[in-house]
Enzyme design. Sequence first.
Site, PDB file in Angstrom:
ATOM      1  N   PHE A 295       0.798  -1.072   0.134  1.00 53.79           N
ATOM      2  CA  PHE A 295       0.116   0.006  -0.017  1.00 53.79           C
ATOM      3  C   PHE A 295       0.776   1.083  -0.100  1.00 53.79           C
ATOM      4  O   PHE A 295       0.333   2.180   0.721  1.00 53.79           O
ATOM      5  CB  PHE A 295      -0.941  -0.123   1.345  1.00 53.79           C
ATOM      6  CG  PHE A 295      -1.578  -1.173   1.342  1.00 53.79           C
ATOM      7  CD1 PHE A 295      -2.510  -1.749   0.165  1.00 53.79           C
ATOM      8  CD2 PHE A 295      -2.060  -1.875   2.499  1.00 53.79           C
ATOM      9  CE1 PHE A 295      -3.321  -2.853   0.366  1.00 53.79           C
ATOM     10  CE2 PHE A 295      -3.030  -2.825   2.811  1.00 53.79           C
ATOM     11  CZ  PHE A 295      -3.589  -3.429   1.538  1.00 53.79           C
ATOM     12  N   ARG A 296       2.087   1.200  -0.668  1.00 58.78           N
ATOM     13  CA  ARG A 296       2.920   2.499  -0.673  1.00 58.78           C
ATOM     14  C   ARG A 296       2.187   3.368  -1.515  1.00 58.78           C
ATOM     15  O   ARG A 296       2.481   3.264  -2.795  1.00 58.78           O
ATOM     16  CB  ARG A 296       4.307   1.824  -0.983  1.00 58.78           C
ATOM     17  CG  ARG A 296       5.357   2.905  -1.150  1.00 58.78           C
ATOM     18  CD  ARG A 296       6.723   2.697  -1.558  1.00 58.78           C
ATOM     19  NE  ARG A 296       7.782   3.684  -1.686  1.00 58.78           N
ATOM     20  CZ  ARG A 296       8.265   4.246  -0.817  1.00 58.78           C
ATOM     21  NH1 ARG A 296       8.194   3.411   0.615  1.00 58.78           N
ATOM     22  NH2 ARG A 296       9.114   5.236  -1.020  1.00 58.78           N
TER      23      ARG A 296
ATOM     24  N   ASP B 131      -1.172  -9.291   9.174  1.00 59.47           N
ATOM     25  CA  ASP B 131      -1.378 -10.184   8.704  1.00 59.47           C
ATOM     26  C   ASP B 131      -1.293 -11.894   9.235  1.00 59.47           C
ATOM     27  O   ASP B 131      -1.699 -12.972   8.651  1.00 59.47           O
ATOM     28  CB  ASP B 131      -0.371 -10.416   7.435  1.00 59.47           C
ATOM     29  CG  ASP B 131       1.003 -10.127   7.680  1.00 59.47           C
ATOM     30  OD1 ASP B 131       1.429 -10.599   8.440  1.00 59.47           O
ATOM     31  OD2 ASP B 131       1.509  -9.358   6.690  1.00 59.47           O
TER      32      ASP B 131
ATOM     33  N   HIS C 195      -0.204  -3.005  16.002  1.00 53.10           N
ATOM     34  CA  HIS C 195      -1.628  -2.527  15.546  1.00 53.10           C
ATOM     35  C   HIS C 195      -2.622  -3.620  15.411  1.00 53.10           C
ATOM     36  O   HIS C 195      -3.572  -3.362  14.796  1.00 53.10           O
ATOM     37  CB  HIS C 195      -1.131  -2.123  13.987  1.00 53.10           C
ATOM     38  CG  HIS C 195      -0.179  -0.904  13.980  1.00 53.10           C
ATOM     39  ND1 HIS C 195       0.186  -0.555  12.716  1.00 53.10           N
ATOM     40  CD2 HIS C 195       0.003  -0.005  14.816  1.00 53.10           C
ATOM     41  CE1 HIS C 195       0.917   0.811  12.939  1.00 53.10           C
ATOM     42  NE2 HIS C 195       0.764   1.052  14.229  1.00 53.10           N
TER      43      HIS C 195
ATOM     44  N   CYS D   4     -19.706  -4.527  23.750  1.00 53.62           N
ATOM     45  CA  CYS D   4     -20.492  -5.120  24.672  1.00 53.62           C
ATOM     46  C   CYS D   4     -19.964  -5.629  25.947  1.00 53.62           C
ATOM     47  O   CYS D   4     -20.437  -6.086  26.709  1.00 53.62           O
ATOM     48  CB  CYS D   4     -21.549  -6.050  24.103  1.00 53.62           C
ATOM     49  SG  CYS D   4     -20.455  -7.771  23.680  1.00 53.62           S
TER      50      CYS D   4
ATOM     51  N   CYS E 256     -20.878 -10.093  16.544  1.00 52.96           N
ATOM     52  CA  CYS E 256     -20.663 -10.484  17.849  1.00 52.96           C
ATOM     53  C   CYS E 256     -21.335 -11.604  18.226  1.00 52.96           C
ATOM     54  O   CYS E 256     -22.583 -11.587  18.472  1.00 52.96           O
ATOM     55  CB  CYS E 256     -20.823  -9.325  18.852  1.00 52.96           C
ATOM     56  SG  CYS E 256     -20.255  -9.664  20.530  1.00 52.96           S
TER      57      CYS E 256
END
Length: 257
Positions: free
Chosen positions: A16-17, A92, A109, A121, A149
């Site tokens: 994603f550069r 990943d 991240h 919740c 969920c």
Amino acid sequence: MCAGAGMGVDSGLPDFRGPEGFWRAYPPYRALGLRFEELADPVHFADDPELAWGFYGHRLELYRRTEPHAGFAVLSGWAKRWPTRVFTSNVDGQFQRAGFADESVAECHGSIHVLQCTAHCGRPPWPADDVAVVVDPETMRARPPLPSCPSCGSLARPNILMFGDADWVPDRSLPQLRAHTSWRRELRAADVPLTVVEIGAGTAVPTVRREAELASAASGALVRINLREPEVRHGRGVGLAGPAAATLTELAAHLMA
């Protein structure tokens, strides 16, 4: 070991550069004029969940199919010889797939292979192992039903720290990061020398570079592998301009010689 997005490129993963690199990987988003930073925004899970899950659902399946490149095997071999931990901004799960124990990897991240509830919740993040998202390849939008969920039925989202993300649940990543920091402190207290191998970490999001430089500050033993930005500006370490797989394989050959 410290790894950024460039670590996965040799496995066929996009880094994603810049917008052009992102749009080459995802042409439908070029037509929409949407950049990676705009799609990786948690607001879409509230405003347009099909768009949000189209992006992350495609990536989830891509990462599941991807086999780690030969450089991961080199690192795994080193980890069997020396005490090793991994600090990565990648979501990943490639290190775990390459054989690294989950407890030895700090994912600052988060991970796309883990989900969280958008309604907060109270359910802790849970594995996405049973989640399958159908994505229309023309529009890159997810088709219902979307992940939900198990506790309250609300929409689920990846347990990833996105751009401008005030809703990320760090319950899984924080213990990883604390364990990583404690390990480094124990080594320093015992006067054990530490070598840091940093791979594919750029300057646009410098989290991994800063961690590598901090961890290697005392020893100066930093090996920076980066195809485009190999410079070690503080002068304490060496920079190698090259791709991850080939450079790690060559380093391994030198160590065995």
